[in-house]
Write an enzyme that holds these catalytic residues in place. Structure first.
Site, PDB file in Angstrom:
ATOM      1  N   CYS A  42       0.954   5.581  12.566  1.00  0.00           N
ATOM      2  CA  CYS A  42       0.077   6.564  13.200  1.00  0.00           C
ATOM      3  C   CYS A  42      -0.438   5.979  14.510  1.00  0.00           C
ATOM      4  CB  CYS A  42      -1.082   6.897  12.272  1.00  0.00           C
ATOM      5  SG  CYS A  42      -2.256   8.096  12.967  1.00  0.00           S
ATOM      6  N   ASP A  60      -3.335   6.041  15.598  1.00  0.00           N
ATOM      7  CA  ASP A  60      -4.709   5.573  15.404  1.00  0.00           C
ATOM      8  C   ASP A  60      -4.833   4.096  15.781  1.00  0.00           C
ATOM      9  OD1 ASP A  60      -7.025   4.401  13.857  1.00  0.00           O
ATOM     10  OD2 ASP A  60      -7.253   6.499  13.270  1.00  0.00           O
ATOM     11  N   HIS A  93      -2.248   6.050   7.082  1.00  0.00           N
ATOM     12  CA  HIS A  93      -3.432   5.245   6.807  1.00  0.00           C
ATOM     13  C   HIS A  93      -4.505   6.066   6.116  1.00  0.00           C
ATOM     14  CE1 HIS A  93      -5.984   6.844  10.162  1.00  0.00           C
ATOM     15  NE2 HIS A  93      -4.797   7.142  10.655  1.00  0.00           N
ATOM     16  N   CYS A 147      -7.012   9.652   8.365  1.00  0.00           N
ATOM     17  CA  CYS A 147      -6.197  10.072   9.507  1.00  0.00           C
ATOM     18  C   CYS A 147      -6.738  11.378  10.082  1.00  0.00           C
ATOM     19  CB  CYS A 147      -4.745  10.251   9.072  1.00  0.00           C
ATOM     20  SG  CYS A 147      -3.643  10.724  10.424  1.00  0.00           S
TER      21      CYS A 147
END
Length: 509
Positions: free
Chosen positions: A163, A165, A232, A243
């Site tokens: 991801c 992130d 995650h 997420c």
């Protein structure tokens, strides 16, 4: 020992996504200082952990020096010779070269310290990229090169999609601890929702190289291309710090990514036939502890979001075992998760690779327990910048950068919007803009590639400012662009003033 190992394996082969309670001994850990304990787990490589910790300290110190330096300079900005003094100070403390002419201030036109802060963040990130950190710390596995091992386990190239992130900014070096030599591609997308067609092109480029040059191994070798998707979740605040792209729903995040992995596998079979089948693997990361869930495929290659081996549980279950017995327990856990005997030959390669990742992550679990009292203090987002365009792996650290890979803003609009929303919420209370770096790589062996890359970087920067024009007009965005040759040479900053009329200083790392 075998009975204890089998019991540990069954406990570690979880059968459902769950939010774990704090680790055993949490109260004792909470009372500890941040000094690391002398190592405890027999499989934790403390040499690697210490080297990664020193790297993290260096990166944190570089960014941590920005605000105090600007705060010290701000009250003096109207003094005689300030510009030259400020330029020298920024060079000495931040190792950034900002022209003195860009630091001239008067009582009618004071310095734009918000923009200067963003430029220092972007310049520091670029400087650290060129710092050339040693990223091969985990190259050897029990004395054998990792790339040789993965070929023995049946894989010749690994494509990882985490991801975007920022809490996964250290996914390869810190969390999974895999050396660059075994990662052919690493691109980030919001929710890890990678482009299937792009992953097919990645496979095609690897296979062409195998046919043409026999690297990383011969085309007829019985190995596969491995695609890994990393989602995650948060064990501290599961409904708020998971997420963002999936509404902090880890079941939804895992399910959507598993579906995308299955789509990639189906696309490969449809386009290139069953003989060119790829392997896929789903991994979850607890961003509060860096522990991982490995969704081990069964004998048919099928994965299930409700079935995984958990490194945090394995850490506790094997911490007091002798090293070889701890390895056996992990192998038993992986086999139990796959639903096969521990000596099953057909699934051995994938199972040993999963065990390799779990063993590597045990070192990170221990590092977080040693230096962060078991869980990171910042459960949420504290990213310093957004990187768009091509991925940057040279500088890795948790919550350092939100990375969104795209060739155009149109194709990556959703990822970009998520990143800006996240960082604006974090930066706005401090009245700081969101720094964005457009980063484009090019192959210097191709005539005209450098010029094309520069044009693309300019277009990407312009499109970002156009899409978020209102925020940019309020000084809420600061965009810079760089291009870099694929051989890893120095970054080349792109002067965007001609295209955007932005009078803010250009930062040269």
């Amino acid at each position: 020992m075998r009975g204890a190992a089998l019991h540990a394996a069954r406990r570690a082969a979880a059968t459902g996504p769950r939010h774990r309670p704090p680790p055993r001994g949490w109260d004792a850990w909470s009372a500890r200082t941040s000094e690391p304990a002398a190592g405890r787990h027999p499989l934790a490589d403390r040499t690697v952990s210490q080297a990664l910790h020193r790297r993290a300290d260096e990166i944190e110190a570089a960014f941590g020096a920005i605000a105090p330096t600007l705060q010290e300079l701000a009250p003096r900005q109207f003094a005689p010779e300030f510009a030259a003094h400020a330029a020298a100070t920024l060079h000495a403390r931040l190792q950034l070269d900002i022209p003195a002419a860009a630091l001239v201030a008067s009582w009618t036109a004071p310095l734009d310290l918000r923009a200067l802060h963003a430029h220092c963040v972007l310049g520091t990130f670029c400087r650290l990229i060129e710092r050339a950190f040693d990223r091969g710390l985990s190259h050897l596995v029990d004395g054998e090169p990792a790339d040789a091992l993965i070929r023995r386990w049946g894989f010749h190239a690994i494509d990882i999609t985490p991801c975007a992130d920022g809490r996964l900014s250290g996914v390869t070096d810190y969390i999974l601890r895999v050396p660059p030599s075994i990662v052919a591609f690493r691109e980030s997308y919001a929710g890890a929702m990678f482009d299937v067609a792009q992953s097919v092109r990645h496979w095609e480029s690897v296979e062409l190289q195998r046919w043409r040059t026999g690297t990383p191994n011969a085309a007829e070798a019985p190995t596969r291309f491995l695609k890994i998707g990393v989602y995650h979740f948060s064990s501290i605040a599961p409904r708020h710090e998971g997420c963002a792209a999936h509404g902090s729903d880890d079941v939804r995040a895992a399910g959507a990514l598993l579906e995308r992995l299955n789509q990639f596998d189906q696309a490969m079979r449809t386009l290139h036939g069953a003989r060119c089948a790829v392997a896929t693997l789903l991994i979850g990361v607890d961003t509060d502890t860096d522990a991982i869930r490995v969704h081990v495929p069964d004998a048919t290659g099928r994965m299930d979001i409700l079935r995984h081996a958990d490194s945090a549980i394995l850490y506790d279950a094997t911490a007091h075992l002798p090293r070889e017995h701890a390895k056996d327990a992990i192998r038993d856990a992986v086999a139990a998760c796959a639903g096969v005997p521990a000596d099953d030959a057909e699934t051995e390669g994938m199972r040993w690779f999963c065990g390799y990742l779990l063993k590597n992550n045990i070192g990170q679990v221990e590092a977080v327990r040693d230096w962060h009292r078991g869980r990171y203090a910042d459960a949420g987002h504290t990213e310093r910048l957004i990187v768009v365009g091509d991925p940057v792996d040279d500088v890795q650290l948790r919550n350092l950068a939100f990375q969104a890979q795209m060739r155009t803003v149109e194709e990556g609009a959703a990822d970009l919007d998520v990143g800006i929303r996240i960082l604006h919420a974090h930066h706005a209370p401090h009245r700081l803009p969101v720094p964005i770096l457009a980063h484009i790589r090019f192959d210097p062996r191709i005539p005209g590639a450098a010029v094309t890359a520069e044009q693309q970087a300019r277009r990407l920067a312009a499109a970002i400012l156009a899409r978020h024009a209102a925020l940019a007009a309020r000084g809420g965005l600061s965009v810079a662009a760089v291009v870099r040759a694929a051989d890893g040479s120095a970054l080349t900053p792109i002067d965007l003033t001609a295209s955007h009329g932005d009078a803010s200083p250009e930062v040269h790392p």
